[in-house]
Design an enzyme around this catalytic site. Structure first.
Site, PDB file in Angstrom:
ATOM      1  N   THR A 135       0.823  -1.212   0.000  1.00  0.00           N
ATOM      2  CA  THR A 135       0.000   0.000   0.000  1.00  0.00           C
ATOM      3  C   THR A 135       0.860   1.265   0.000  1.00  0.00           C
ATOM      4  OG1 THR A 135      -1.501   1.266   1.414  1.00  0.00           O
ATOM      5  CG2 THR A 135      -0.097  -0.289   2.529  1.00  0.00           C
ATOM      6  N   GLU A 137       0.314   3.570   1.992  1.00  0.00           N
ATOM      7  CA  GLU A 137       0.317   4.078   3.377  1.00  0.00           C
ATOM      8  C   GLU A 137       1.665   3.870   4.070  1.00  0.00           C
ATOM      9  OE1 GLU A 137      -3.087   3.452   5.801  1.00  0.00           O
ATOM     10  OE2 GLU A 137      -4.463   3.516   4.116  1.00  0.00           O
TER      11      GLU A 137
HETATM   12  P1  NAD Z   1      -9.835  -7.147   2.231  1.00  0.00           P
HETATM   13  O1  NAD Z   1      -9.833  -6.875   3.690  1.00  0.00           O
HETATM   14  O2  NAD Z   1     -11.049  -6.844   1.425  1.00  0.00           O
HETATM   15  O3  NAD Z   1      -9.502  -8.688   1.968  1.00  0.00           O
HETATM   16  C1  NAD Z   1      -8.490  -9.356   2.670  1.00  0.00           C
HETATM   17  C2  NAD Z   1      -8.660 -10.853   2.440  1.00  0.00           C
HETATM   18  O4  NAD Z   1      -7.608 -11.541   3.157  1.00  0.00           O
HETATM   19  C3  NAD Z   1      -9.987 -11.409   2.977  1.00  0.00           C
HETATM   20  O5  NAD Z   1     -10.575 -12.262   2.022  1.00  0.00           O
HETATM   21  C4  NAD Z   1      -9.576 -12.188   4.233  1.00  0.00           C
HETATM   22  O6  NAD Z   1     -10.422 -13.291   4.515  1.00  0.00           O
HETATM   23  C5  NAD Z   1      -8.166 -12.625   3.855  1.00  0.00           C
HETATM   24  N1  NAD Z   1      -7.339 -12.895   5.053  1.00  0.00           N
HETATM   25  C6  NAD Z   1      -7.192 -12.090   6.139  1.00  0.00           C
HETATM   26  N2  NAD Z   1      -6.391 -12.668   7.046  1.00  0.00           N
HETATM   27  C7  NAD Z   1      -6.003 -13.880   6.507  1.00  0.00           C
HETATM   28  C8  NAD Z   1      -5.166 -14.918   6.960  1.00  0.00           C
HETATM   29  N3  NAD Z   1      -4.568 -14.865   8.171  1.00  0.00           N
HETATM   30  N4  NAD Z   1      -4.979 -15.989   6.162  1.00  0.00           N
HETATM   31  C9  NAD Z   1      -5.586 -16.066   4.945  1.00  0.00           C
HETATM   32  N5  NAD Z   1      -6.411 -15.102   4.482  1.00  0.00           N
HETATM   33  C10 NAD Z   1      -6.609 -14.004   5.237  1.00  0.00           C
HETATM   34  O7  NAD Z   1      -8.567  -6.376   1.643  1.00  0.00           O
HETATM   35  P2  NAD Z   1      -8.355  -5.614   0.251  1.00  0.00           P
HETATM   36  O8  NAD Z   1      -8.834  -4.227   0.401  1.00  0.00           O
HETATM   37  O9  NAD Z   1      -8.840  -6.468  -0.835  1.00  0.00           O
HETATM   38  O10 NAD Z   1      -6.759  -5.573   0.218  1.00  0.00           O
HETATM   39  C11 NAD Z   1      -6.018  -6.651  -0.322  1.00  0.00           C
HETATM   40  C12 NAD Z   1      -4.530  -6.329  -0.224  1.00  0.00           C
HETATM   41  O11 NAD Z   1      -4.256  -5.137  -0.943  1.00  0.00           O
HETATM   42  C13 NAD Z   1      -4.048  -6.098   1.202  1.00  0.00           C
HETATM   43  O12 NAD Z   1      -2.766  -6.664   1.321  1.00  0.00           O
HETATM   44  C14 NAD Z   1      -3.995  -4.581   1.327  1.00  0.00           C
HETATM   45  O13 NAD Z   1      -3.013  -4.203   2.258  1.00  0.00           O
HETATM   46  C15 NAD Z   1      -3.613  -4.191  -0.084  1.00  0.00           C
HETATM   47  N6  NAD Z   1      -4.066  -2.863  -0.535  1.00  0.00           N
HETATM   48  C16 NAD Z   1      -5.382  -2.484  -0.408  1.00  0.00           C
HETATM   49  C17 NAD Z   1      -5.788  -1.248  -0.910  1.00  0.00           C
HETATM   50  C18 NAD Z   1      -7.234  -0.791  -0.823  1.00  0.00           C
HETATM   51  O14 NAD Z   1      -7.535   0.353  -1.156  1.00  0.00           O
HETATM   52  N7  NAD Z   1      -8.175  -1.629  -0.432  1.00  0.00           N
HETATM   53  C19 NAD Z   1      -4.860  -0.384  -1.511  1.00  0.00           C
HETATM   54  C20 NAD Z   1      -3.523  -0.810  -1.600  1.00  0.00           C
HETATM   55  C21 NAD Z   1      -3.134  -2.043  -1.129  1.00  0.00           C
HETATM   56  O1  DAU Z   2      -4.153   4.004   0.528  1.00  0.00           O
HETATM   57  C1  DAU Z   2      -4.385   2.629   0.446  1.00  0.00           C
HETATM   58  C2  DAU Z   2      -5.221   2.175   1.622  1.00  0.00           C
HETATM   59  O2  DAU Z   2      -6.545   2.648   1.383  1.00  0.00           O
HETATM   60  C3  DAU Z   2      -5.216   0.674   1.816  1.00  0.00           C
HETATM   61  O3  DAU Z   2      -3.909   0.250   2.127  1.00  0.00           O
HETATM   62  C4  DAU Z   2      -6.175   0.269   2.936  1.00  0.00           C
HETATM   63  O4  DAU Z   2      -6.236  -1.144   3.029  1.00  0.00           O
HETATM   64  C5  DAU Z   2      -7.549   0.816   2.616  1.00  0.00           C
HETATM   65  O5  DAU Z   2      -8.431   0.532   3.682  1.00  0.00           O
HETATM   66  C6  DAU Z   2      -7.495   2.328   2.365  1.00  0.00           C
HETATM   67  O6  DAU Z   2      -7.187   3.020   3.592  1.00  0.00           O
HETATM   68  P1  DAU Z   2      -7.930   4.375   4.018  1.00  0.00           P
HETATM   69  O7  DAU Z   2      -7.808   4.524   5.479  1.00  0.00           O
HETATM   70  O8  DAU Z   2      -7.491   5.521   3.174  1.00  0.00           O
HETATM   71  O9  DAU Z   2      -9.448   4.001   3.572  1.00  0.00           O
HETATM   72  P2  DAU Z   2     -10.864   4.246   4.276  1.00  0.00           P
HETATM   73  O10 DAU Z   2     -11.895   3.856   3.270  1.00  0.00           O
HETATM   74  O11 DAU Z   2     -10.928   3.630   5.619  1.00  0.00           O
HETATM   75  O12 DAU Z   2     -10.896   5.813   4.450  1.00  0.00           O
HETATM   76  C7  DAU Z   2     -10.757   6.706   3.357  1.00  0.00           C
HETATM   77  C8  DAU Z   2     -10.745   8.136   3.917  1.00  0.00           C
HETATM   78  O13 DAU Z   2     -12.040   8.436   4.427  1.00  0.00           O
HETATM   79  C9  DAU Z   2      -9.796   8.309   5.086  1.00  0.00           C
HETATM   80  O14 DAU Z   2      -9.220   9.603   5.020  1.00  0.00           O
HETATM   81  C10 DAU Z   2     -10.670   8.182   6.315  1.00  0.00           C
HETATM   82  C11 DAU Z   2     -12.007   8.726   5.835  1.00  0.00           C
HETATM   83  N1  DAU Z   2     -13.213   8.111   6.446  1.00  0.00           N
HETATM   84  C12 DAU Z   2     -13.314   6.760   6.434  1.00  0.00           C
HETATM   85  C13 DAU Z   2     -14.429   6.141   6.981  1.00  0.00           C
HETATM   86  C14 DAU Z   2     -14.528   4.621   6.984  1.00  0.00           C
HETATM   87  C15 DAU Z   2     -14.221   8.917   6.962  1.00  0.00           C
HETATM   88  O15 DAU Z   2     -14.128  10.160   6.949  1.00  0.00           O
HETATM   89  N2  DAU Z   2     -15.317   8.310   7.512  1.00  0.00           N
HETATM   90  C16 DAU Z   2     -15.468   6.945   7.545  1.00  0.00           C
HETATM   91  O16 DAU Z   2     -16.480   6.441   8.069  1.00  0.00           O
END
Ligand code: NAD
Ligand code: DAU
Length: 378
Positions: A135, A137
């Protein structure tokens, strides 16, 4: 070419898009989806491909190294795409240990199991690849030097004409120093370091990518966009953290999956690639777009749901601005986002409104109790 690919976290948000893309695009590959099915894992995300002959699901915990060893051998895995993780920042603030366990120890178990299996083969690491999804982050937070936005120094064909701007001059590049602030980002940073250490120490063929915020179908409704769409539908408050001034760089999830496919096949070992949409939005602005879109699609008068906006206590350690410079990926592998933001958000809102059963199934019972607990003090 026949290949056996292990995708971890394939029942989650991004993982399900990656699994779907690989299963449909590569009929010769065997795609093994390994997932523990935590609260965030949902096999309903993969209903459309679950019967395909090149797809298999294995329920397992990545922390369980013996199980990881068995799976590597049994399926003769030659490529790993590792997405399994605890992914929600707010949960990491409440329960950092679960994040260290899964994100750090889980990644280490998987690395070690892959290393042992591949080293036992006659050709060792030849033709093998460990691809770790991380990520933006981990880089920490950027300053918000242009509160009203300035013209972005970058161009991509997909950037929104209306919102093609940046909130500062600085961007995360692949060499930006790690500076994580939340337990989530600290655990992801640690896992990234282990992956690179396995390359440098044991010669593991590894790649790391760092992506910005994803949006699109199948995202668990604790994250901003699906949470707000669902709350608007139920006329529940929309909890905006702090002043809503934080900036995120949003990328449509299918564009991330396309980048993962490209990098898995054509990326260079030991490299890092940043993935992002050059699509920065202040939270409050994106929230207004969501409200406008949901109201329009539900046939509500304009402005109908504005009153749901509720400013609440800020997230502890809330990073101010994320902005990814993905020009290395553009230059070296020719990737760029394919979708205008307006089109992506319209498709996303429509998807959640058209798939209310999917949403209702995960927002009942345990989740509802968790959500109430999480937000009762805000
Ligand atoms: P998510 O939370 O939707 O999905 C995570 C998945 O991992 C789930 O299916 C869960 O069951 C599985 N999991 C959790 N713990 C586990 C374990 N111990 N063993 C096996 N499986 C396990 O997450 P996402 O948003 O799809 O993110 C996927 C990856 O991408 C993560 O590594 C996250 O850090 C990264 N990422 C996410 C974002 C975003 O915006 N969502 C952005 C950049 C990177
Ligand atoms: O930047 C990549 C990351 O983006 C991933 O690595 C993380 O897995 C993913 O969860 C996401 O993190 P954020 O913290 O940015 O996402 P989130 O959707 O939780 O929040 C987006 C922004 O909105 C953040 O600034 C917090 C704010 N927020 C979030 C929630 C859930 C609110 O203001 N109110 C809310 O209820």
């Amino acid at each position: 070419m026949k290949r056996n690919i292990l995708i971890t976290g394939g029942a989650g948000f991004i993982g399900s898009h990656v699994v779907r893309l690989f299963v449909n695009k590569y009929p010769d590959y065997r795609i093994v989806n390994l997932d523990k099915l935590t609260y965030a894992g949902n096999l309903a995300n993969l209903k459309d491909i679950e019967d395909k002959p090149n797809y298999e699901f294995v329920r397992a915990d990545i922390v369980d190294i013996d199980e990881m060893r068995r799976i590597m051998r049994e399926y003769q895995i030659d490529g790993v795409i590792h997405l399994a993780a605890e992914s929600h920042v707010d949960r990491s603030i409440k329960d950092p240990f679960t994040f260290a366990r899964t994100n750090v120890m889980g990644t280490l178990s998987l690395l070690q199991a892959a290393r042992e299996y591949w080293e036992s083969l006659p050709k060792k690491f030849d033709g093998k690849r460990f691809y770790h999804i991380s990520t933006d982050e981990v880089y920490g937070a950027l300053e918000l030097t242009a509160p009203e936005g300035i013209e972005s120094p970058f161009t991509t064909t997909a950037s929104s004409a209306e919102h093609h701007h940046a909130y500062g001059e600085e961007f995360f590049v692949e060499t930006t120093k790690y500076n994580p602030h939340s337990p989530y980002s600290a655990s992801k940073a640690s896992s990234d370091h282990f992956v690179r250490a396995y390359h440098d120490t044991y010669g593991m063929p590894a790649i790391v990518t760092n992506c910005s915020n994803n949006y699109g179908p199948y995202q668990f409704p604790e994250k901003l966009i699906p949470l707000f769409i669902n709350n608007i539908r139920h006329r529940k408050p929309l909890p905006v953290y702090g002043k809503g001034e934080n900036v995120r760089d949003w990328l449509f999830v299918e564009d991330h999956a396309r980048a993962i496919d490209l990098i898995f096949h054509e990326g260079k070992d030991a490299e890092t690639y940043n993935i992002g949409g050059f699509n920065e939005w202040k939270n409050i602005d994106i929230i207004r777009v969501i409200i406008r879109t949901v109201d329009r699609l539900l046939g509500n008068p304009e402005g109908y749901s504005d009153e749901l906006i509720t400013y609440v206590t800020d997230r502890a350690g809330h990073d101010l601005r994320y902005a990814i410079d993905s020009r290395k990926l553009q230059r070296e592998l020719g990737w760029e986002p394919s979708l205008q933001f307006e089109e992506g958000i319209e498709r996303t809102v429509r998807w959640y409104l058209d798939n209310q059963e999917w949403m209702d199934n995960i927002t009942s019972g345990d989740y509802e109790r968790y959500y109430d607990e999480m937000y009762k003090n805000r």
